[in-house]
Design an enzyme around this catalytic site. Structure first.
Site, PDB file in Angstrom:
ATOM      1  N   HIS A   1      44.315  37.098  39.731  1.00 43.54           N
ATOM      2  CA  HIS A   1      45.374  36.550  40.580  1.00 43.54           C
ATOM      3  C   HIS A   1      46.064  37.646  41.376  1.00 43.54           C
ATOM      4  CE1 HIS A   1      47.420  37.801  36.878  1.00 43.54           C
ATOM      5  NE2 HIS A   1      48.470  38.043  37.646  1.00 43.54           N
TER       6      HIS A   1
ATOM      7  N   HIS B   1      49.962  38.228  43.002  1.00 40.95           N
ATOM      8  CA  HIS B   1      51.340  37.713  43.035  1.00 40.95           C
ATOM      9  C   HIS B   1      51.853  37.681  44.470  1.00 40.95           C
ATOM     10  CE1 HIS B   1      52.125  37.929  38.625  1.00 40.95           C
ATOM     11  NE2 HIS B   1      51.247  38.919  38.656  1.00 40.95           N
TER      12      HIS B   1
ATOM     13  N   TYR C   1      47.731  47.249  36.021  1.00 35.54           N
ATOM     14  CA  TYR C   1      48.797  47.434  37.007  1.00 35.54           C
ATOM     15  C   TYR C   1      49.236  48.889  37.046  1.00 35.54           C
ATOM     16  CZ  TYR C   1      49.619  42.416  37.611  1.00 35.54           C
ATOM     17  OH  TYR C   1      49.496  41.080  37.912  1.00 35.54           O
TER      18      TYR C   1
ATOM     19  N   TYR D   1      43.033  40.456  33.173  1.00 36.39           N
ATOM     20  CA  TYR D   1      43.604  41.354  32.161  1.00 36.39           C
ATOM     21  C   TYR D   1      44.123  40.545  30.966  1.00 36.39           C
ATOM     22  CZ  TYR D   1      48.078  40.210  34.523  1.00 36.39           C
ATOM     23  OH  TYR D   1      49.150  39.566  35.083  1.00 36.39           O
TER      24      TYR D   1
ATOM     25  N   ARG E   1      44.631  36.670  31.510  1.00 32.73           N
ATOM     26  CA  ARG E   1      45.061  36.044  32.761  1.00 32.73           C
ATOM     27  C   ARG E   1      43.868  35.941  33.704  1.00 32.73           C
ATOM     28  NH1 ARG E   1      49.484  35.464  35.260  1.00 32.73           N
ATOM     29  NH2 ARG E   1      48.483  33.482  35.617  1.00 32.73           N
TER      30      ARG E   1
HETATM   31 FE   LIG Z   1      49.935  39.453  37.003  1.00 38.01          FE
END
Ligand SMILES: [Fe+3]
Lengths: 231, 186
Positions: free
Chosen positions: A152, A154, A100, A139, A149
Site C-alpha cells: 500500500h 499512504h 519504512y 511488511y 499488511r
Molecule cells: Fe503502512
C-alpha cells in the site's frame, strides 16, 4: 452550504475489533454532529509556493532507489464529480523490501539509503495528480499471528473545505493479502473497499520505463442546504 | 436536487495514517509564526497551544499527528493568515503549536462564534480522523457559542483550554473513557 452526509457503509467505524490498536483509541461516545460554520466551510490554502512539490520518489540528482519503478496517477473529484484543482496530495510508503525509513520500524528488511519514501504533488485544473515511485513491499505487523499488511501507499489530501481532509491508503490489484487485512476490510461496503485498489493502466504506463497505475480519489461534496441553527 | 442527484460519486474511504506518518512530518509547521513561514511578522497576540493526548488506559499517545486550523486575530479565514499547522505528539503524548490567538468568527445572523481553533487527530488505531475544538477559558462569547451550545453542558469543559503560564493554553485530550473529549462530526 453544508456537506453531504456520509454514505452508509462507505467509511470505516472507529471501533474495529479486528484492528487491535482501535481498542483503546476509539471514543466510546458518539461524535456530536454540528452544522458547519465558517470554520468548517473554509480550509487552509495549500499552495505549491508554501509547500514545494516533489513528484519523484524513485530518483533524484545522484541517487536512484532500488525496486520496481512505477507511475501512479489519478483524478481528485468531489462527490458531484467535479474535479478539484490545487488539491495537495502527500504520499508516503515503505521501500521495495517492505521497510519504512522510520526509526520506529523494526522490521528486519534492508533499508535503502536512496529511498526516503515521501512525496507531495498538487492536482491540475482537471483534478489530475501524478508521481513516480517504486512499488512498496508488504511488511509484517503485530496485530495478530502472522499478520502482514498488503502492499500500500499512504495518501493525505487537502481539498477545498475542511470536511474534504482525508487520509487513506491505496492498494494494488491482485494482492493475496487483501482479504486478510483488518485495516482494508474495516470498510463495511464492498464496493467502497474495492475503490481503494488502484488498477493497472496501460495509458499511464510508459514504454521502456515503468508500469502505470490509476487511483482516483473522491472527497466529500457540498450540498446547497440552508445552514441550520444547531441550538 | 435530491441527495442522490447531488452525489453521483461516494467519498473515498478513510484509512489509518499508521505509525509511520512521520515521513511527511515537517516539525517547523508546528510554529505558525516561523520566520521563513507564511505568517512571519504578522501582528497579534502570540500564544502557545499545548496538551497531552491519552488513550482509554490513560497512556500517552506518542505517535499522533495533530493538525491545527484557525482564523486570524480578526476572526477571518480570508487567507491573509495561514491558519494551518501540523505537529507530532512527543514521547509524553504532548502536542504543541505556536500561533496567534484567533478572533471571534462570524456565525449565522449577527452572532459571533467564540475564539476557537480546530484540532484534527490522525494516528495508528484511528481509522478516520477525530475532530475537536479548542476554546479559551474566560471568553464571554463562550456562553453563546453555537457549537459549544450543541454540546451537553457536562462535557463542554473538554473543549476549553486553561491558561498555563503567560500566553500558554493547555487542552488535554482523552480519546476514550472518563472525561472523554467531545469529538465533532461535520
Ligand atoms: Fe503502512
Amino acid at each position: 452550504m453544508s456537506y453531504a452526509p456520509i454514505a452508509p457503509g462507505s467509511q470505516p467505524p472507529l471501533d474495529a475489533p479486528a484492528y487491535g490498536s482501535t481498542h483503546r483509541r476509539h471514543p466510546k461516545q458518539a461524535p456530536i454532529r454540528i452544522a458547519p460554520t465558517l470554520t468548517e466551510l473554509a480550509a487552509p490554502r495549500m499552495t505549491e509556493a508554501l509547500y514545494p512539490s516533489s513528484a519523484n520518489l524513485a530518483k533524484g540528482p545522484g541517487w536512484e532507489a532500488q525496486g520496481e519503478r512505477i507511475i501512479v496517477a489519478g483524478r481528485v473529484l468531489d462527490e458531484a464529480g467535479r474535479p478539484l484543482r490545487g488539491a495537495m496530495v502527500e504520499v508516503w510508503q515503505a521501500n521495495a523490501a517492505g521497510r519504512y525509513n522510520h526509526e520506529r520500524d523494526q522490521h528486519d528488511a534492508p533499508l535503502d539509503p536512496n529511498f526516503k519514501g515521501e512525496g507531495r504533488v498538487f492536482t491540475d485544473a482537471e483534478g489530475w495528480y501524478r508521481y513516480t515511485t517504486i512499488r512498496p513491499g508488504a511488511y509484517p505487523w503485530r496485530n495478530h499471528h502472522n499478520a502482514w499488511r498488503p502492499v500500500h501507499i499512504h495518501y493525505s489530501l487537502f481539498g477545498q473545505g475542511f470536511a474534504q481532509r482525508l487520509i487513506t491508503q491505496m492498494y494494488f490489484p491482485g494482492d493475496p493479502l487483501l482479504p486478510l487485512d483488518p485495516i482494508f476490510n474495516c470498510v463495511p461496503d464492498e464496493a467502497a473497499r474495492n475503490r481503494l485498489i488502484a488498477r493497472f493502466d496501460l495509458d499511464i504506463t510508459q514504454p521502456d520505463y515503468a508500469l502505470g497505475y490509476r487511483f482516483d480519489i473522491v472527497l466529500r461534496g457540498r450540498q446547497a442546504t440552508p445552514m441550520e441553527n444547531p441550538a | 436536487m435530491s441527495a442522490a442527484g447531488d452525489r453521483p460519486l461516494i467519498a473515498t474511504a478513510s484509512q489509518t495514517s499508521g505509525p509511520f506518518w512521520h515521513l511527511i512530518d515537517v516539525p517547523a509547521w508546528a510554529d505558525l509564526l516561523r520566520g521563513d513561514g507564511p505568517n512571519a511578522g504578522m501582528e497579534g497576540e502570540r500564544i502557545i497551544l499545548l496538551g497531552r493526548i491519552t488513550d482509554g488506559d490513560g497512556v500517552p499517545c506518542s505517535d499522533m499527528m495533530v493538525e491545527l486550523w484557525q482564523a486570524d486575530p480578526g476572526g477571518k479565514y480570508d487567507g491573509a493568515f495561514h491558519g494551518f499547522g501540523r505537529c507530532a505528539t512527543d514521547a509524553n503524548g504532548e502536542y504543541r503549536f505556536t500561533t496567534l490567538k484567533p478572533g471571534p468568527v462570524r456565525a449565522a445572523g449577527n452572532a459571533f462564534q467564540a475564539p476557537h481553533a480546530t484540532l484534527t487527530l490522525f494516528a495508528r488505531g484511528l481509522l478516520s480522523q477525530l475532530v475537536t475544538r479548542l476554546y479559551f477559558a474566560g471568553e464571554a462569547l463562550n456562553e453563546q457559542d453555537p457549537v459549544l451550545n450543541t454540546v451537553p453542558a457536562a462535557r463542554r469543559g473538554t473543549l476549553i483550554a486553561r491558561p498555563e503560564g503567560p500566553g500558554t493554553w493547555r487542552l488535554d485530550i482523552r480519546l476514550q473513557g472518563e472525561g472523554e473529549t467531545v469529538f465533532l462530526e461535520v
